[in-house]
Design a protein around this motif. Structure first.
Motif, PDB file in Angstrom:
ATOM      1  N   ILE A 185       0.833  -1.207   0.000  1.00 22.64           N
ATOM      2  CA  ILE A 185       0.000   0.000   0.000  1.00 22.64           C
ATOM      3  C   ILE A 185       0.866   1.254   0.000  1.00 22.64           C
ATOM      4  O   ILE A 185       0.587   2.235  -0.704  1.00 22.64           O
ATOM      5  N   GLU A 186       1.938   1.221   0.786  1.00 23.17           N
ATOM      6  CA  GLU A 186       2.833   2.381   0.841  1.00 23.17           C
ATOM      7  C   GLU A 186       3.477   2.644  -0.519  1.00 23.17           C
ATOM      8  O   GLU A 186       3.556   3.792  -0.972  1.00 23.17           O
ATOM      9  N   LYS A 187       3.932   1.591  -1.192  1.00 25.08           N
ATOM     10  CA  LYS A 187       4.545   1.764  -2.508  1.00 25.08           C
ATOM     11  C   LYS A 187       3.526   2.237  -3.540  1.00 25.08           C
ATOM     12  O   LYS A 187       3.838   3.064  -4.400  1.00 25.08           O
ATOM     13  N   SER A 188       2.313   1.719  -3.455  1.00 24.88           N
ATOM     14  CA  SER A 188       1.292   2.076  -4.441  1.00 24.88           C
ATOM     15  C   SER A 188       0.812   3.510  -4.271  1.00 24.88           C
ATOM     16  O   SER A 188       0.472   4.179  -5.251  1.00 24.88           O
ATOM     17  N   GLU A 189       0.769   3.993  -3.033  1.00 17.91           N
ATOM     18  CA  GLU A 189       0.285   5.348  -2.776  1.00 17.91           C
ATOM     19  C   GLU A 189       1.396   6.389  -2.801  1.00 17.91           C
ATOM     20  O   GLU A 189       1.135   7.572  -2.576  1.00 17.91           O
ATOM     21  N   GLN A 195      -4.135   1.417 -11.366  1.00 11.00           N
ATOM     22  CA  GLN A 195      -3.390   1.517 -10.111  1.00 11.00           C
ATOM     23  C   GLN A 195      -4.327   1.740  -8.930  1.00 11.00           C
ATOM     24  O   GLN A 195      -4.127   1.172  -7.847  1.00 11.00           O
ATOM     25  N   LEU A 196      -5.347   2.552  -9.135  1.00 10.37           N
ATOM     26  CA  LEU A 196      -6.291   2.822  -8.052  1.00 10.37           C
ATOM     27  C   LEU A 196      -7.090   1.571  -7.687  1.00 10.37           C
ATOM     28  O   LEU A 196      -7.355   1.317  -6.501  1.00 10.37           O
ATOM     29  N   LEU A 197      -7.464   0.789  -8.675  1.00  8.72           N
ATOM     30  CA  LEU A 197      -8.171  -0.464  -8.395  1.00  8.72           C
ATOM     31  C   LEU A 197      -7.291  -1.426  -7.600  1.00  8.72           C
ATOM     32  O   LEU A 197      -7.776  -2.137  -6.706  1.00  8.72           O
ATOM     33  N   ARG A 198      -6.011  -1.446  -7.896  1.00  6.74           N
ATOM     34  CA  ARG A 198      -5.097  -2.313  -7.145  1.00  6.74           C
ATOM     35  C   ARG A 198      -4.992  -1.857  -5.688  1.00  6.74           C
ATOM     36  O   ARG A 198      -4.965  -2.682  -4.767  1.00  6.74           O
ATOM     37  N   ILE A 199      -4.936  -0.544  -5.469  1.00  8.60           N
ATOM     38  CA  ILE A 199      -4.863  -0.036  -4.097  1.00  8.60           C
ATOM     39  C   ILE A 199      -6.128  -0.396  -3.327  1.00  8.60           C
ATOM     40  O   ILE A 199      -6.072  -0.800  -2.155  1.00  8.60           O
ATOM     41  N   ARG A 200      -7.271  -0.267  -3.966  1.00 10.28           N
ATOM     42  CA  ARG A 200      -8.522  -0.640  -3.301  1.00 10.28           C
ATOM     43  C   ARG A 200      -8.543  -2.127  -2.965  1.00 10.28           C
ATOM     44  O   ARG A 200      -9.046  -2.529  -1.903  1.00 10.28           O
ATOM     45  N   SER A 201      -7.997  -2.940  -3.854  1.00 12.10           N
ATOM     46  CA  SER A 201      -7.926  -4.371  -3.579  1.00 12.10           C
ATOM     47  C   SER A 201      -7.019  -4.660  -2.386  1.00 12.10           C
ATOM     48  O   SER A 201      -7.329  -5.515  -1.545  1.00 12.10           O
ATOM     49  N   LEU A 202      -5.910  -3.926  -2.280  1.00 15.13           N
ATOM     50  CA  LEU A 202      -5.008  -4.117  -1.143  1.00 15.13           C
ATOM     51  C   LEU A 202      -5.678  -3.714   0.165  1.00 15.13           C
ATOM     52  O   LEU A 202      -5.528  -4.399   1.190  1.00 15.13           O
TER      53      LEU A 202
END
Length: 283
Positions: free
Chosen positions: A42-46, A144-151
């Motif tokens: 999550i930290e890397k994605s955001e 990318q946003l969909l991946r963050i929501r999945s995490l």
């Protein structure tokens, strides 16, 4: 058939049913390791704030699409980049401005009107190219946003395996954390706007640097076609620079153009007739 007694001792670790099911679903990964992994992902994605960048890209895309719609009502699209210098060259030939540059003064408004229409075609072409770039950026940021929501969903499921909502410790700190996150997102949105605007301004400056040496060739060309071609190339770069400058203002929601931008647009309308005057005085 009998069973052979084993001399090895097996230790049995007792765990909850929910934790056991999580390990089975995640390939025997421990809960602690899963928490650390999700937190790092999550930290890397955001880190680059895709949600805020997506908001900026979406707003800019909607503005450009509306501008394209307004352009298409009065402007035809350009099919070939060579049509711009050829159109201006044909006008100069028909008006005999190459052999009689003094006539450029009498016909400067007519030439400027034709040049203005041709430059609007270039602007429409630039807007369509920019629209495709923004659509590609929006798809990438949305993924990318969909991946963050999945995490975040996985993290919530993992926490629910450990504690229920009533038993989870530190709930008093979650409100403060949410407020800090909201402040971070607001600052990130401002930063994303400023970064996008700065990139457009830098692009405009690079195009201006490219246009200046091309513009100098317009008054020293040996033939009328060479001067017209150089002038059209310079105007094309200046149109792109002006579009990039307007794109920077679009991101910042600044509708009023600066005085220098308005002066440049007026000067570009009369660029070809001014080139004729400059060539006459050079001779």
């Amino acid at each position: 058939m009998g069973c052979i007694a084993s001399s090895q001792r097996v230790d049995v670790i007792t765990m909850s049913t929910s934790e056991d099911s999580w390990q089975n679903a995640s390939g025997k990964e421990t809960v602690l390791a899963a928490l650390v992994r999700l937190d790092q992902d999550i930290e890397k994605s955001e880190k680059l704030y895709p949600a805020q960048r997506l908001a900026v890209v979406t707003a800019e895309l909607e503005s450009i699409q509306q501008e394209i719609k307004n352009f298409e009502e009065t402007t035809n699209s350009i099919t070939n980049i060579e049509s711009y210098p050829k159109t201006m060259h044909q006008i100069f030939v028909n008006l005999d401005l190459y052999r009689r540059p003094i006539l450029a003064t009498e016909n400067e408004d007519f030439v400027a009107n034709v040049n203005r229409k041709e430059m609007r075609k270039l602007e429409l072409n630039w807007l369509r190219v920019r629209e495709k770039e923004l659509q590609s950026d929006r798809r990438r940021l949305h993924a990318q946003l969909l991946r963050i929501r999945s995490l975040y969903t996985q993290l919530k499921q993992l926490l629910s395996c450990i504690w229920t909502d009533d038993e989870r410790p530190g709930t008093s700190l979650e409100g403060a954390c949410e407020r800090a996150r909201a402040l971070r997102d607001a600052l990130a949105l401002v930063s994303a706007r400023l970064r996008a605007s700065a990139e457009s301004v830098h692009t405009a400056l690079r195009l201006l640097d490219d246009a200046l040496p091309v513009w100098k060739l317009a008054s020293v060309g040996k033939s009328g076609w060479e001067r017209t071609r150089a002038c059209s190339d310079a105007c094309r770069l200046l149109v792109q620079a002006r579009c990039s400058e307007r794109d920077a203002r679009r991101v910042l929601v600044a509708t009023a153009a600066p005085r220098a931008a308005r002066a440049l647009r007026l000067a570009m309308d009369y660029a070809f007739t001014d080139t004729m005057h400059d060539h006459k005085f050079v001779r």
